[in-house]
Design a protein around this motif. Structure first.
Motif, PDB file in Angstrom:
ATOM      1  N   SER A  15       7.851   9.877 -19.356  1.00 51.76           N
ATOM      2  CA  SER A  15       8.097   9.173 -18.093  1.00 51.76           C
ATOM      3  C   SER A  15       6.848   8.462 -17.581  1.00 51.76           C
ATOM      4  CB  SER A  15       8.581  10.161 -17.028  1.00 51.76           C
ATOM      5  OG  SER A  15       7.515  10.990 -16.572  1.00 51.76           O
ATOM      6  N   LEU A  16       5.681   8.789 -18.119  1.00 44.20           N
ATOM      7  CA  LEU A  16       4.428   8.250 -17.587  1.00 44.20           C
ATOM      8  C   LEU A  16       4.338   6.733 -17.712  1.00 44.20           C
ATOM      9  CD1 LEU A  16       1.729  10.860 -18.693  1.00 44.20           C
ATOM     10  CD2 LEU A  16       2.542  10.370 -16.382  1.00 44.20           C
ATOM     11  N   LYS A  17       4.734   6.220 -18.862  1.00 43.63           N
ATOM     12  CA  LYS A  17       4.572   4.784 -19.085  1.00 43.63           C
ATOM     13  C   LYS A  17       5.375   3.968 -18.078  1.00 43.63           C
ATOM     14  CE  LYS A  17       4.852   1.229 -22.672  1.00 43.63           C
ATOM     15  NZ  LYS A  17       5.117   0.956 -24.101  1.00 43.63           N
ATOM     16  N   GLU A  18       6.640   4.326 -17.919  1.00 43.05           N
ATOM     17  CA  GLU A  18       7.494   3.594 -16.982  1.00 43.05           C
ATOM     18  C   GLU A  18       7.038   3.803 -15.545  1.00 43.05           C
ATOM     19  OE1 GLU A  18      12.246   3.317 -15.817  1.00 43.05           O
ATOM     20  OE2 GLU A  18      11.589   4.416 -17.593  1.00 43.05           O
ATOM     21  N   THR A  19       6.651   5.030 -15.235  1.00 36.69           N
ATOM     22  CA  THR A  19       6.200   5.330 -13.874  1.00 36.69           C
ATOM     23  C   THR A  19       4.933   4.562 -13.537  1.00 36.69           C
ATOM     24  OG1 THR A  19       7.154   7.562 -14.003  1.00 36.69           O
ATOM     25  CG2 THR A  19       5.491   7.177 -12.313  1.00 36.69           C
ATOM     26  N   LYS A  20       3.978   4.590 -14.440  1.00 31.27           N
ATOM     27  CA  LYS A  20       2.703   3.913 -14.206  1.00 31.27           C
ATOM     28  C   LYS A  20       2.904   2.415 -13.997  1.00 31.27           C
ATOM     29  CE  LYS A  20      -1.816   3.217 -16.385  1.00 31.27           C
ATOM     30  NZ  LYS A  20      -2.685   3.594 -17.528  1.00 31.27           N
ATOM     31  N   LYS A  21       3.827   1.835 -14.733  1.00 29.24           N
ATOM     32  CA  LYS A  21       4.069   0.399 -14.634  1.00 29.24           C
ATOM     33  C   LYS A  21       4.548   0.014 -13.232  1.00 29.24           C
ATOM     34  CE  LYS A  21       6.175  -1.206 -18.130  1.00 29.24           C
ATOM     35  NZ  LYS A  21       7.260  -1.522 -19.114  1.00 29.24           N
ATOM     36  N   GLY A  22       5.306   0.898 -12.581  1.00 29.18           N
ATOM     37  CA  GLY A  22       5.868   0.560 -11.284  1.00 29.18           C
ATOM     38  C   GLY A  22       5.031   0.977 -10.088  1.00 29.18           C
ATOM     39  N   ILE A  23       3.920   1.704 -10.314  1.00 35.88           N
ATOM     40  CA  ILE A  23       3.135   2.216  -9.195  1.00 35.88           C
ATOM     41  C   ILE A  23       2.466   1.112  -8.373  1.00 35.88           C
ATOM     42  CG2 ILE A  23       1.060   3.549  -8.615  1.00 35.88           C
ATOM     43  CD1 ILE A  23       1.917   5.604 -10.673  1.00 35.88           C
ATOM     44  N   PRO A  24       1.826   0.092  -8.984  1.00 38.46           N
ATOM     45  CA  PRO A  24       1.235  -0.967  -8.151  1.00 38.46           C
ATOM     46  C   PRO A  24       2.243  -1.608  -7.206  1.00 38.46           C
ATOM     47  CG  PRO A  24       0.433  -1.153 -10.398  1.00 38.46           C
ATOM     48  CD  PRO A  24       1.520  -0.125 -10.420  1.00 38.46           C
ATOM     49  N   GLU A  25       3.411  -1.914  -7.705  1.00 43.40           N
ATOM     50  CA  GLU A  25       4.451  -2.506  -6.860  1.00 43.40           C
ATOM     51  C   GLU A  25       4.851  -1.544  -5.746  1.00 43.40           C
ATOM     52  OE1 GLU A  25       9.065  -4.121  -7.241  1.00 43.40           O
ATOM     53  OE2 GLU A  25       7.885  -3.676  -9.036  1.00 43.40           O
ATOM     54  N   LEU A  26       4.937  -0.263  -6.084  1.00 45.10           N
ATOM     55  CA  LEU A  26       5.283   0.745  -5.080  1.00 45.10           C
ATOM     56  C   LEU A  26       4.228   0.825  -3.985  1.00 45.10           C
ATOM     57  CD1 LEU A  26       6.897   3.165  -3.985  1.00 45.10           C
ATOM     58  CD2 LEU A  26       5.706   4.609  -5.653  1.00 45.10           C
ATOM     59  N   LEU A  27       2.956   0.827  -4.372  1.00 48.31           N
ATOM     60  CA  LEU A  27       1.871   0.910  -3.394  1.00 48.31           C
ATOM     61  C   LEU A  27       1.862  -0.309  -2.470  1.00 48.31           C
ATOM     62  CD1 LEU A  27      -0.961   2.278  -5.720  1.00 48.31           C
ATOM     63  CD2 LEU A  27       0.214   3.526  -3.897  1.00 48.31           C
ATOM     64  N   VAL A  28       2.120  -1.485  -3.041  1.00 48.67           N
ATOM     65  CA  VAL A  28       2.190  -2.695  -2.220  1.00 48.67           C
ATOM     66  C   VAL A  28       3.336  -2.580  -1.223  1.00 48.67           C
ATOM     67  CG1 VAL A  28       2.648  -5.174  -2.241  1.00 48.67           C
ATOM     68  CG2 VAL A  28       1.128  -4.180  -3.962  1.00 48.67           C
ATOM     69  N   GLU A  29       4.464  -2.153  -1.698  1.00 44.38           N
ATOM     70  CA  GLU A  29       5.647  -2.030  -0.838  1.00 44.38           C
ATOM     71  C   GLU A  29       5.419  -1.033   0.297  1.00 44.38           C
ATOM     72  OE1 GLU A  29      10.177  -0.256  -1.148  1.00 44.38           O
ATOM     73  OE2 GLU A  29       9.190  -0.984  -2.963  1.00 44.38           O
ATOM     74  N   LEU A  30       4.878   0.130  -0.026  1.00 40.32           N
ATOM     75  CA  LEU A  30       4.668   1.155   0.993  1.00 40.32           C
ATOM     76  C   LEU A  30       3.594   0.740   1.995  1.00 40.32           C
ATOM     77  CD1 LEU A  30       4.842   4.448  -1.129  1.00 40.32           C
ATOM     78  CD2 LEU A  30       6.639   3.321   0.192  1.00 40.32           C
ATOM     79  N   THR A  31       2.560   0.061   1.519  1.00 41.79           N
ATOM     80  CA  THR A  31       1.513  -0.413   2.433  1.00 41.79           C
ATOM     81  C   THR A  31       2.085  -1.434   3.408  1.00 41.79           C
ATOM     82  OG1 THR A  31      -0.187  -0.062   0.741  1.00 41.79           O
ATOM     83  CG2 THR A  31      -0.764  -1.485   2.590  1.00 41.79           C
ATOM     84  N   LYS A  32       2.874  -2.348   2.907  1.00 40.10           N
ATOM     85  CA  LYS A  32       3.481  -3.358   3.775  1.00 40.10           C
ATOM     86  C   LYS A  32       4.443  -2.721   4.777  1.00 40.10           C
ATOM     87  CE  LYS A  32       5.070  -6.979   1.704  1.00 40.10           C
ATOM     88  NZ  LYS A  32       5.794  -7.757   0.661  1.00 40.10           N
ATOM     89  N   GLU A  33       5.165  -1.693   4.342  1.00 39.48           N
ATOM     90  CA  GLU A  33       6.050  -0.989   5.269  1.00 39.48           C
ATOM     91  C   GLU A  33       5.245  -0.304   6.371  1.00 39.48           C
ATOM     92  OE1 GLU A  33       8.561   1.663   3.138  1.00 39.48           O
ATOM     93  OE2 GLU A  33       9.683   0.064   2.141  1.00 39.48           O
ATOM     94  N   PHE A  34       4.127   0.296   5.990  1.00 41.62           N
ATOM     95  CA  PHE A  34       3.281   0.940   6.991  1.00 41.62           C
ATOM     96  C   PHE A  34       2.726  -0.087   7.972  1.00 41.62           C
ATOM     97  CE2 PHE A  34      -1.080   1.973   8.317  1.00 41.62           C
ATOM     98  CZ  PHE A  34      -0.831   3.111   9.075  1.00 41.62           C
ATOM     99  N   LEU A  35       2.308  -1.228   7.446  1.00 39.94           N
ATOM    100  CA  LEU A  35       1.746  -2.280   8.299  1.00 39.94           C
ATOM    101  C   LEU A  35       2.833  -3.030   9.068  1.00 39.94           C
ATOM    102  CD1 LEU A  35      -0.828  -3.817   5.780  1.00 39.94           C
ATOM    103  CD2 LEU A  35      -1.264  -2.109   7.550  1.00 39.94           C
ATOM    104  N   ASN A  36       4.092  -2.827   8.665  1.00 47.31           N
ATOM    105  CA  ASN A  36       5.223  -3.499   9.307  1.00 47.31           C
ATOM    106  C   ASN A  36       5.050  -5.018   9.247  1.00 47.31           C
ATOM    107  OD1 ASN A  36       7.695  -3.633  10.626  1.00 47.31           O
ATOM    108  ND2 ASN A  36       6.753  -3.635  12.664  1.00 47.31           N
TER     109      ASN A  36
END
Length: 650
Positions: A97-118
């Motif tokens: 699962s690491l390969k697929e998970t790692k690939k999506g983490i940057p996008e996830l971090l961007v999304e969560l940061t933007k949600e926090f910043l609203n």
């Protein structure tokens, strides 16, 4: 839609257990029949796998939940069978699962940061501005407190040195070792990144992002008072394109390796055994923070959403469970706190405690553990079997080889925690806080460890853990469904074979009857007078209650009787599985004997059910009285007798 997740999981577990027990029992039973005359003890196959009595196992945290992923893993282990080979199979799923998970983490971090910043995609920030971010707010696990050249500290940093020239030449394929660079900044007071690298830090677009300087004092722009401490001075630099938050985050996160594999395994070793913390002589405060956030992560892992969209494992759906994370969610129980105290005590003493082995405490082998981590070369794309084996066995050197099953259990339980810790390193938190400062967000005070971060940035943190968990759950679920399909095919094949054999036996029995001597038939014909008399009596009864007979209906409504044709019919296979389930429900053991030999009692139950079914197939018959069917002008048709075969299956 599921109403009670725990009950549904229990029902699934019972069904899987029944299927698996039948499969293994039937295989063993068939073998026993082949070697008839030999004792059950001589049979080398086990009849059944005993149902996982989870609620009977010793479990310190009996007041806490069981994560859904853990339920799935247990069902998968049940299907694959017990033992180290099965544990290895499940651990391999986690690694896959690491390969697929790692690939999506940057996008996830961007999304969560933007949600926090609203903020949306076009949210701008002011460049040519400076912010002073406390080092402790970025370094949630204390990574920067040790050197990347330290014997142990090196495992928490990138393996490659911080070579900005190499990175600049190919930023897409040569991610920058930012954690190493941040440590380097802390060792060079008031010296900026640009002064040593000859350039501001740039993203994969080759545009300016930031300049970084470590300082220990600065003047507050509002109070004009000097502030003492340890800070990273972040200077936002102008870009060729319009400076948006979305562009900044994507440009930065694509420039680093968000998940260092060796760091992940280092955390996995430490969170499971405490070996790294013991070797570093970590203070009680840090250990307390780490242990508590692990307990919180388990609670997050137990959160379930109510719709298919919300529990989607493709990491694209929003989740609603964060609504449940009030302050009380982060308040641990007395039992959990006592467990944490015991865990910290064990780490400080340099021992690992195995609950599954009567809580025996075994000294940690730190040297062997560090050697194993040094030699580990695993990466998510490797096909080298030796590298894979080293990764799967990374916990074994910490202790005696006797405790491999317990260590494997820890591998699975702490894998999610290890992933989260390795991702939330200083280089990952840096852009999150930089944009929070740049967009004038309220910054919680005193966030100096991962526990405080999980509470004060709870929506970000809870969603982050949940989405990592979703990737693991998706992988395990995929393999579990494959195993269930294989098992159901086996069961279905057995039922189909059983039905075919029954039909053959019925036909042969009827043919044998037709081919009987003529005098047998004649003897039967001599009873016709008796039968005629019975028919006469029945006809009298019909005439006496004619009005009642004409009424439609009976004890069972006619439409239901007609619909019964769609029923599957009796199956000795299902009857046996139901019997095993009932036996277990009243506490009767259905598993193999303590010495591993077949369970004679369960075998005898199957033999009884099979014997009864054979007798019904060969000699069972159906006799029925058919009532008047049609009203003719002259009255009712005459009722008749009917004979047939007791056909219990479809």
């Amino acid at each position: 839609m599921a109403i009670d997740v725990n009950k549904d999981v229990q029902d699934i577990s019972k069904t899987i257990t029944g299927y698996q027990q039948y499969k293994e029992f039937k295989q063993s039973y068939d073998e026993l029949k082949k070697i008839g005359g030999t004792s059950f003890e001589e049979d080398k196959k086990k009849i059944v796998k005993q149902l996982d009595k989870y609620n009977r196992k010793k479990n310190k945290q009996d007041n806490t939940c069981t994560p859904f992923l853990e339920h799935l893993v247990k069902q998968l282990q049940k299907l694959k069978g017990s033992g180290l080979d099965t544990d290895k199979f499940v651990k391999k799923i986690y690694l896959d699962s690491l390969k697929e998970t790692k690939k999506g983490i940057p996008e996830l971090l961007v999304e969560l940061t933007k949600e926090f910043l609203n903020c949306g995609e076009n949210q701008a920030y002011n460049f040519n501005t400076s912010f002073y971010i406390p080092v402790s707010e970025i370094d949630l696990f204390g990574v920067l407190q040790t050197s990347p050249t330290d014997r142990i500290g090196k495992f928490f940093y990138e393996q490659k040195p911080e070579d900005f020239q190499l990175y600049s030449s190919d930023p897409t394929n040569e991610p920058f070792s930012m954690n190493r660079e941040l440590y380097k900044r802390t060792q060079n007071l008031n010296q900026s990144f640009s002064s040593t690298a000859g350039s501001n830090y740039i993203g994969t677009s080759l545009q300016n992002l930031i300049d970084i300087t470590y300082v220990e004092t600065y003047v507050d722009p509002i109070t004009v008072q000097p502030i003492q401490g340890s800070f990273f001075k972040i200077d936002l630099k102008p870009r060729q394109t319009f400076p948006t938050v979305d562009e900044f985050l994507n440009d930065y996160y694509s420039s680093i390796n968000v998940l260092e594999i060796k760091t992940l395994f280092t955390y996995l070793v430490d969170l499971t055994t405490g070996a790294i913390s013991f070797a570093q002589n970590e203070g009680k405060s840090k250990l307390d923070s780490l242990q508590k956030v692990m307990a919180i992560n388990k609670r997050i892992s137990c959160l379930c959403s109510d719709t298919k969209k919300e529990i989607s494992v493709n990491s694209n759906a929003k989740i609603s469970e964060i609504d449940n994370t009030t302050d009380s969610f982060f308040e641990l129980t007395d039992v959990e706190l006592r467990i944490i105290e015991q865990n910290i005590s064990n780490i400080k003493k340099g021992v690992i405690e195995f609950e599954d082995c009567d809580n025996v405490q075994v000294p940690l082998n730190v040297d062997a553990t560090l050697v194993a981590l040094d030699n580990l070369t695993y990466n998510e794309d490797t096909n080298n079997q030796n590298e894979i084996e080293d990764a799967l066995n990374i916990l074994y050197p910490t202790s005696d080889q006797t405790f491999k099953p317990s260590l494997d259990k820890g591998f699975l339980e702490q894998f999610l925690n290890a992933m989260a810790a390795s991702v939330l390193s200083p280089k990952t938190i840096l852009p999150f806080l930089t944009m929070a400062y740049a967009t004038n967000q309220p910054i919680p005070a005193g966030v100096n460890n991962i526990l405080k971060f999980s509470k004060d940035y709870r929506n970000f943190y809870t969603t982050f853990i949940s989405r990592l968990l979703a990737q693991l759950t998706g992988k395990v679920f995929k393999y579990l469904t494959k195993e269930i399909i294989k098992l159901t095919k086996f069961i279905n094949s057995d039922i189909v074979t059983e039905k075919r054999n029954k039909i053959t036996k019925i036909i042969l029995a009827i043919i044998a009857l037709i081919g009987a001597p003529l005098n047998s038939i004649l003897n039967f014909q001599e009873c016709k007078s008796c039968i005629d008399e019975l028919l006469r009596l029945l006809n009298l009864a019909v005439n006496a209650s004619r009005a009642k007979i004409l009424q439609v209906g009976g004890e069972i409504p006619l439409p239901l009787l007609l619909a019964s044709k769609a029923l599957a019919g009796y199956s000795s296979t299902r009857a046996f599985m139901n019997t095993m389930e009932n036996l277990e429900a009243i506490g009767v053991p259905v598993g193999p004997m303590p010495d591993g030999s077949p369970n004679k009692f369960v075998a005898s139950m199957y033999a009884i059910i099979e014997g009864q079914e054979r007798e019904n197939i060969q000699n069972g018959k159906l006799a029925a009285g058919v009532p008047p069917l049609t009203v003719l002008p002259i009255g009712l048709t005459i009722p008749a007798s009917a004979y047939g075969k007791s056909f219990w299956f479809r």
